[in-house]
Scaffold this active site. Structure first.
Site, mmCIF file in Angstrom:
data_model
loop_
_atom_site.group_PDB
_atom_site.id
_atom_site.type_symbol
_atom_site.label_atom_id
_atom_site.label_comp_id
_atom_site.label_asym_id
_atom_site.label_seq_id
_atom_site.Cartn_x
_atom_site.Cartn_y
_atom_site.Cartn_z
ATOM 1 C CB THR A 1 -6.774 2.328 -4.712
ATOM 2 O OG1 THR A 1 -6.083 1.089 -4.556
ATOM 3 C CG2 THR A 1 -8.083 2.283 -3.936
ATOM 4 C CB SER B 1 -0.888 -0.001 1.247
ATOM 5 O OG SER B 1 -1.404 1.296 1.507
ATOM 6 C CG HIS C 1 -11.387 0.253 0.123
ATOM 7 N ND1 HIS C 1 -10.751 1.040 -0.792
ATOM 8 C CD2 HIS C 1 -10.605 0.309 1.241
ATOM 9 C CE1 HIS C 1 -9.646 1.554 -0.255
ATOM 10 N NE2 HIS C 1 -9.530 1.124 0.971
ATOM 11 C CE1 TYR D 1 -6.576 4.508 -1.522
ATOM 12 C CE2 TYR D 1 -4.887 4.129 0.127
ATOM 13 C CZ TYR D 1 -6.145 3.878 -0.382
ATOM 14 O OH TYR D 1 -6.969 2.998 0.261
ATOM 15 C CE LYS E 1 -7.863 -3.067 -3.503
ATOM 16 N NZ LYS E 1 -8.390 -2.165 -2.480
#
Ligand code: FNR
Length: 357
Positions: free
Chosen positions: A159, A109, A252, A133, A228
């Protein structure tokens, strides 16, 4: 560091609750609003059934599969999940080791507790993806993409379902703030994430994302970009049109749009729209071998787990993560044999029943 004696993945939540501090546990386990979508994610797997095939002469199913050109020993992968230092001091480094030990695919992440290069190095050569992100700050995006490439990461997961954080009441009740730094933030932007709540962290992330952004990321990096947080056929086609090399069906883990459908309930329609043009990854609510089977039979090429692996990490470090994946693989092998499927490709050819009990 210990191998876990696992009966099933759902039971890990209670065990982990006993050792993860309240705020961290609430952040990990919780969903948004009334958590209907979180619960629906589990229940949805009852909407489809696997027909036993008793006379199919199958012994010892094989879990090997190749996705995005990477040979894997299991179709189950690690979902990108933030701040694994909440569960274990070694965080993502240990998760990467555990996933590599089972021959799976690891996703890091943006908000990891360990750096891109440290996590990559711990993966022992096994393929890893980096989840981005997207920030408002384009140089930050480029720095992360460059860093991922330099560290040997093999793909980017972009994402797109978190342009605002879901309304998560556990975090409000616990006044939850990240107690540990996020090294990926330290290097390129102001602050390191420590002492901030999820809303503050997300505030520097892009608060609107469209196909043009996907295009921009996909043309910047030469790594495959997987989008995603897709739950509709329309978005899947937008993503592919914008250059996505993969579609990641996910809500999520019920942490974003509460009141949305279970991720499994939309999978088949999204996969139908994708129509084999790019691989499909699926997650949200996967806890059983039969869930993995049903997801693959409904069009997924890879199936990811989030929370159960974090709980495994909390309970046993790298060994715990390995145990979680091993256990799920064992359940999947049993289902495959009873369903008359020798390979992952055989699962893809299987038709599920759809009786709504
Ligand atoms: C997540 N998820 C997530 N997704 C993402 O793209 N970037 C992230 O940083 C995070 N962080 C994160 C933290 C925690 C604690 C959880 C539980 C989840 C979502 C994750 O990738 C995945 O979609 C879900 O975890 C899948 O649902 P299950 O398996 O947890 O039910």
């Amino acid at each position: 560091e210990k191998k876990l004696n696992i009966l099933n993945l759902p039971e890990l939540e209670q065990q982990a609750k006993e050792i993860i501090p309240t705020g961290g546990f609430g952040y990990i386990s919780g969903g948004s609003e009334d958590e209907w979508t979180l619960r629906a994610n589990r229940k949805a797997f009852t909407h489809k059934q696997i027909v036993p095939r008793a006379l199919s002469n199958i012994e010892k199913p094989v879990l090997d599969t190749t996705v995005f050109g990477f040979p894997l020993k299991t179709p189950v992968m690690m979902a990108p999940t933030a701040a694994q230092g909440l569960a274990h001091a070694k965080g993502e480094v240990d998760t990467a080791k555990g996933v590599a030990a089972v021959g799976g695919l690891m996703a890091q992440s943006t908000y990891s507790s360990t750096s891109i290069s440290d996590t990559a190095a711990a993966g022992d050569g096994a393929p890893q993806f980096f989840q981005l992100y997207m920030s408002k700050d384009w140089t930050f995006n480029e720095s992360l993409l460059d860093e991922a490439k330099k560290a040997g990461v093999k793909g980017i997961i972009l994402t797109v379902d978190a342009t605002v954080d879901g309304y998560r009441e556990a975090d409000i009740i616990n006044n939850f703030q990240f107690p540990i730094p996020m090294p990926n933030l330290t290097q390129y932007s102001e602050g390191n994430g420590q002492g901030k709540g999820i809303a503050e962290i997300y505030a520097s992330a892009a608060q609107k994302i469209g196909p043009k952004d996907v295009e921009r990321i996909a043309s910047y990096t030469d790594l495959p970009v997987i989008v995603k947080g897709i739950e509709s056929p329309e978005d899947a086609l937008y993503a592919i049109g914008a250059g996505a090399a993969g579609v990641y069906v996910s809500n999520h883990g019920g942490r974003q749009l509460n009141g949305g459908p279970a991720s499994f309930d939309v999978l088949a329609d999204v996969a139908k729209a994708v129509n084999g043009k790019v691989p499909v990854i699926f997650d949200s609510g996967v806890r059983r071998g039969s869930d993995v089977f049903k997801a693959i039979a409904s069009g997924a090429d890879l199936v990811a787990i989030g929370r159960p692996a974090i709980y495994g990490l909390a309970l046993g470090g790298a060994q715990g993560v390995q145990s979680v994946f091993k256990h799920l693989d064992q359940e999947l092998e049993i289902i495959m044999q009873l369903a008359g499927t020798k390979t992952i490709d055989d699962i893809k050819k299987t038709n599920l029943l759809g009786i709504n009990y």
